[in-house]
Motif scaffolding. Sequence first.
Motif, PDB file in Angstrom:
ATOM      1  N   UNK A  11       0.847  -1.201   0.000  1.00 37.81           N
ATOM      2  CA  UNK A  11       0.000   0.000   0.000  1.00 37.81           C
ATOM      3  C   UNK A  11       0.877   1.243   0.000  1.00 37.81           C
ATOM      4  N   UNK A  12       0.484   2.207  -0.836  1.00 40.17           N
ATOM      5  CA  UNK A  12       1.286   3.428  -0.973  1.00 40.17           C
ATOM      6  C   UNK A  12       1.130   4.390   0.191  1.00 40.17           C
ATOM      7  N   UNK A  13       2.106   5.191   0.362  1.00 35.87           N
ATOM      8  CA  UNK A  13       2.050   6.285   1.328  1.00 35.87           C
ATOM      9  C   UNK A  13       1.058   7.331   0.777  1.00 35.87           C
ATOM     10  N   UNK A  14       0.378   8.061   1.658  1.00 34.89           N
ATOM     11  CA  UNK A  14      -0.739   8.936   1.238  1.00 34.89           C
ATOM     12  C   UNK A  14      -0.340   9.955   0.177  1.00 34.89           C
ATOM     13  N   UNK A  15       0.714  10.714   0.431  1.00 34.54           N
ATOM     14  CA  UNK A  15       1.072  11.772  -0.528  1.00 34.54           C
ATOM     15  C   UNK A  15       1.538  11.190  -1.854  1.00 34.54           C
ATOM     16  N   UNK A  16       2.209  10.063  -1.808  1.00 35.04           N
ATOM     17  CA  UNK A  16       2.640   9.429  -3.057  1.00 35.04           C
ATOM     18  C   UNK A  16       1.412   9.037  -3.880  1.00 35.04           C
ATOM     19  N   UNK A  17       0.386   8.502  -3.210  1.00 34.28           N
ATOM     20  CA  UNK A  17      -0.840   8.110  -3.915  1.00 34.28           C
ATOM     21  C   UNK A  17      -1.511   9.338  -4.543  1.00 34.28           C
ATOM     22  N   UNK A  18      -1.572  10.433  -3.789  1.00 34.76           N
ATOM     23  CA  UNK A  18      -2.215  11.652  -4.318  1.00 34.76           C
ATOM     24  C   UNK A  18      -1.449  12.188  -5.526  1.00 34.76           C
ATOM     25  N   UNK A  19      -0.123  12.220  -5.411  1.00 30.02           N
ATOM     26  CA  UNK A  19       0.674  12.841  -6.475  1.00 30.02           C
ATOM     27  C   UNK A  19       0.809  11.968  -7.720  1.00 30.02           C
ATOM     28  N   UNK A  20       0.657  10.662  -7.583  1.00 29.55           N
ATOM     29  CA  UNK A  20       0.869   9.784  -8.760  1.00 29.55           C
ATOM     30  C   UNK A  20      -0.431   9.232  -9.335  1.00 29.55           C
ATOM     31  N   UNK A  21      -1.579   9.514  -8.719  1.00 33.09           N
ATOM     32  CA  UNK A  21      -2.852   9.038  -9.284  1.00 33.09           C
ATOM     33  C   UNK A  21      -3.123   9.694 -10.626  1.00 33.09           C
ATOM     34  N   UNK A  22      -3.413   8.917 -11.621  1.00 39.72           N
ATOM     35  CA  UNK A  22      -3.862   9.431 -12.913  1.00 39.72           C
ATOM     36  C   UNK A  22      -5.032   8.570 -13.379  1.00 39.72           C
ATOM     37  N   UNK A  23      -5.835   9.116 -14.283  1.00 38.09           N
ATOM     38  CA  UNK A  23      -6.925   8.317 -14.856  1.00 38.09           C
ATOM     39  C   UNK A  23      -6.329   7.192 -15.696  1.00 38.09           C
ATOM     40  N   UNK A  24      -6.845   5.996 -15.493  1.00 34.89           N
ATOM     41  CA  UNK A  24      -6.428   4.828 -16.281  1.00 34.89           C
ATOM     42  C   UNK A  24      -7.635   4.387 -17.103  1.00 34.89           C
ATOM     43  N   UNK A  25      -7.422   4.269 -18.415  1.00 37.03           N
ATOM     44  CA  UNK A  25      -8.524   3.911 -19.319  1.00 37.03           C
ATOM     45  C   UNK A  25      -8.232   2.642 -20.109  1.00 37.03           C
ATOM     46  N   UNK A  26      -7.114   2.004 -19.816  1.00 35.41           N
ATOM     47  CA  UNK A  26      -6.796   0.709 -20.448  1.00 35.41           C
ATOM     48  C   UNK A  26      -6.552  -0.303 -19.329  1.00 35.41           C
ATOM     49  N   UNK A  27      -7.197  -1.451 -19.459  1.00 35.42           N
ATOM     50  CA  UNK A  27      -7.142  -2.441 -18.387  1.00 35.42           C
ATOM     51  C   UNK A  27      -6.771  -3.812 -18.939  1.00 35.42           C
ATOM     52  N   UNK A  28      -6.092  -4.617 -18.098  1.00 34.02           N
ATOM     53  CA  UNK A  28      -5.855  -6.020 -18.443  1.00 34.02           C
ATOM     54  C   UNK A  28      -7.173  -6.750 -18.183  1.00 34.02           C
TER      55      UNK A  28
END
Length: 170
Positions: A1-18
Motif C-alpha cells: 500500500x502506498x504512502x498517502x502523498x505518493x498516492x495523491x501525487x501519482x494518481x492518474x486516470x487509467x482507461x486501459x485495463x488487463x
Amino acid sequence: MMETLEAIFTRRSIRKFTGQEVPETIVETLLKAAMYAPSAKNEQPWHFVVIRRRATLDEIQKFHPYSKMLAQAQLAILVCGDEKQEKSPGYWVIDCAAATENILLAAHGLGLGAVWLGIHPRLERVDLIIKLFDLPVHIHPHSMVALGWPAEIPSQPERFLPERIHHEKW
Ligand SMILES: Cc1cc2nc3c(=O)[nH]c(=O)nc-3n(C[C@H](O)[C@H](O)[C@H](O)COP(=O)(O)O)c2cc1C
C-alpha cells in the motif's frame, strides 16, 4: 500500500485495463474507502451500485460519450446521492464527489487503475442511468468509476502552480 502523498501525487486516470479479475475483497475495500469520505454534517448521503455484468457495462457505452474504457473494465461503481439522508439540501453532490475521489485514491494505492465518469449534472446521462438501474426517485446518480488492473503507464506532468496560490487576500 502506498504512502498517502505518493498516492495523491501519482494518481492518474487509467482507461486501459488487463482482463485480470478484481477480487470482491478489493471492491469491498474501495467501498469502505468511499464511505470514510467527509460529508456535510456527517450525513454520508451515498449509495453504491457495483456493476460487473458485461451486458450492463456495454449498455452504458451506448449513451455515455466518454465511457469507451468500460469495454475493458472489470467492473464499475456507480456513486449515488440519497436525498432522504440529507438535512442540508444539495450537499449530496459535494459529498459524493469526495467519496468518488476516495475510491480513485484507494484503487491507485492498491495498484488498480480507475477513471471517474461524469454523470451529474448531465441530465441526459442522469435520466438513462436512473432507468438502467431502476433508481428510486430520491436517489441521484452522481458519478461512475471504471476499474480494472492497469494496462497503461500514464505520464506524471507537473501540476503544482505557485501562481494559483494567494496569501491572505487575492
Ligand atoms: C467530474 C469529472 C468527470 C469526468 N468524466 C470523465 C468521463 O466521462 N470520461 C473520462 O474518460 N474521464 C472523465 N474524467 C476524468 C478526467 O478527464 C481526468 O481526471 C482529467 O483529465 C485529469 O487527468 P487525471 O485523472 O489523469 O489526473 C472526469 C473527471 C471528473 C472530475
